[in-house]
Design an enzyme around this catalytic site. Sequence first.
Site, PDB file in Angstrom:
ATOM      1  CE  LYS A  17       4.334   0.830   8.752  1.00 22.27           C
ATOM      2  NZ  LYS A  17       3.298   0.382   7.803  1.00 22.27           N
TER       3      LYS A  17
ATOM      4  CD  GLN B 139       3.282  -1.490   4.510  1.00 21.93           C
ATOM      5  OE1 GLN B 139       3.583  -1.534   5.699  1.00 21.93           O
ATOM      6  NE2 GLN B 139       2.925  -0.353   3.924  1.00 21.93           N
TER       7      GLN B 139
ATOM      8  CG  ASP C 233      -2.027  -0.249  10.204  1.00 12.72           C
ATOM      9  OD1 ASP C 233      -1.323   0.649  10.706  1.00 12.72           O
ATOM     10  OD2 ASP C 233      -1.682  -0.902   9.202  1.00 12.72           O
TER      11      ASP C 233
END
Lengths: 287, 287
Positions: free
Chosen positions: B59, B103, B126
Amino acid sequence: MSDESYESRIIDGKVLAQQVEEEVRTGVEDLESNRGITPGLATILVGDDPASRMYVRLKHRACERVGIKAEDYLLPADATQEELLSLIDSLNKNRDVHGILLQLPLPKHLYPQEAMEAISPAKDADGFHPYNMGKLMIGDEGLVPCTPRGVIRALEEYNVPVKGKNAVIVGHSNVVGKPMAAMLLNRNATVSVCHVFTDDLKKYTIGADILVVAAGVKHLIKADMVKEGAVIFDVGITKEEDGVYGDVDFENVIKKASLITPVPGGVGPLTVAILMKHVLMCAEKSL
Amino acid sequence: MSDESYESRIIDGKVLAQQVEEEVRTGVEDLESNRGITPGLATILVGDDPASRMYVRLKHRACERVGIKAEDYLLPADATQEELLSLIDSLNKNRDVHGILLQLPLPKHLYPQEAMEAISPAKDADGFHPYNMGKLMIGDEGLVPCTPRGVIRALEEYNVPVKGKNAVIVGHSNVVGKPMAAMLLNRNATVSVCHVFTDDLKKYTIGADILVVAAGVKHLIKADMVKEGAVIFDVGITKEEDGVYGDVDFENVIKKASLITPVPGGVGPLTVAILMKHVLMCAEKSL
């Protein structure tokens, strides 16, 4: 098979609603004696649509039966969005109000989505706030839309197995179809959602162990479209001069169903009772 | 049919990801020149799980390619929930941070749901916050989970019709299956969601015009389970000593599919590119 034996296949929404209301009444009494709190529901009605007035009245009567204090907030049909938001804001801050219900539909010049989002998620008795919808979707069911919660309650009361069963929902509204799908998925049913754009509805409905119909189309579901032994919830309601009709051709479909809700007297009363339960939940969680 | 003609059936996720990244790069440049804002992504990694480290690195590299400023926040594996929430709170308030990515998975002593909910919905790159999930469910798609958004993007790029089509999703996770179902329903597909408790998976998959598989079971979907001409997205990933496998028996299924994503090089790269798009969206909407 005689007509009498069909009788036992009918899910009596009024009886289930009474059970739920009885639980709520006990909960209200406990809350009053233990914490001195009387649960309060504020209903907001904008304008004077007769059907909306009737729905609000039904909810107020239910409040009376279970001991919830209901307050009726009426805004004129030409109220502005700002006035509506200001009322919601004051109710959010009002410690005697535990649940807020905005009766839909709103007059066309207003923005229902913004208004629903303005209601504190903690007072969202209808379960329509995006936060509560999102919690539902990820499997954390708190305040959820009342009709699908009522269907789940009925499935539980009748010990209908859900896990691994084929559930089919007809209608993909935000109020019924989509939250119903989420709740059945949360219980590990295999879930199909059909709607007006589905090209072969029967292909889906014929495989349903559990069928929830919320399309608003009179007698959309015929006997040849359902599986022998299916459990069927009819959420539709169409009013005509000679009576009220559901989305299911009840008279014929009952011959194949193992359980089925009638219209009226099925899902409707249960929905109102669940709303009462939600107001109690809001009050129990209030500080 | 020759192997060469099968080649044209492969949805190249890397090419699509490059297109998306190119759009993001342009958007980032516009935002910098017009408003002097450089989009910023903060990634939070708790502990040092090698796979998680690799995902975070992927990312960060994508951020570099598109001009997003990425900052890496590392907490030790024994960090407390309070420390994690305190970091999230400071990032919520940090005006240089437009998107926050936590994460997953977290070490077992931490509470991922509470942490995800602590992220400001406006910085939820997200798309996992209940508020954003709820908005998705009611048809207002803003920040949504990246993988299903990537699938939608691919459907659009390849002009695959969705409305009225039979879409089948295998897997009902919060990250892929459920939001994917919502996004396909929002586009008026007829949607079925299957999973580990589905008793006859093939009965569903064989009817799918669009099939999205996110079960995490190597080669779960065989050629005899899919319809001729189906469009197939393979979100699964199973790592074995001799390579990486998807949930679809690609080699054989491609002979029946009209379009299919490979593993690797399909949905994966697209997901990362969509994340970049979300960070740009967050920055564009920031004040």
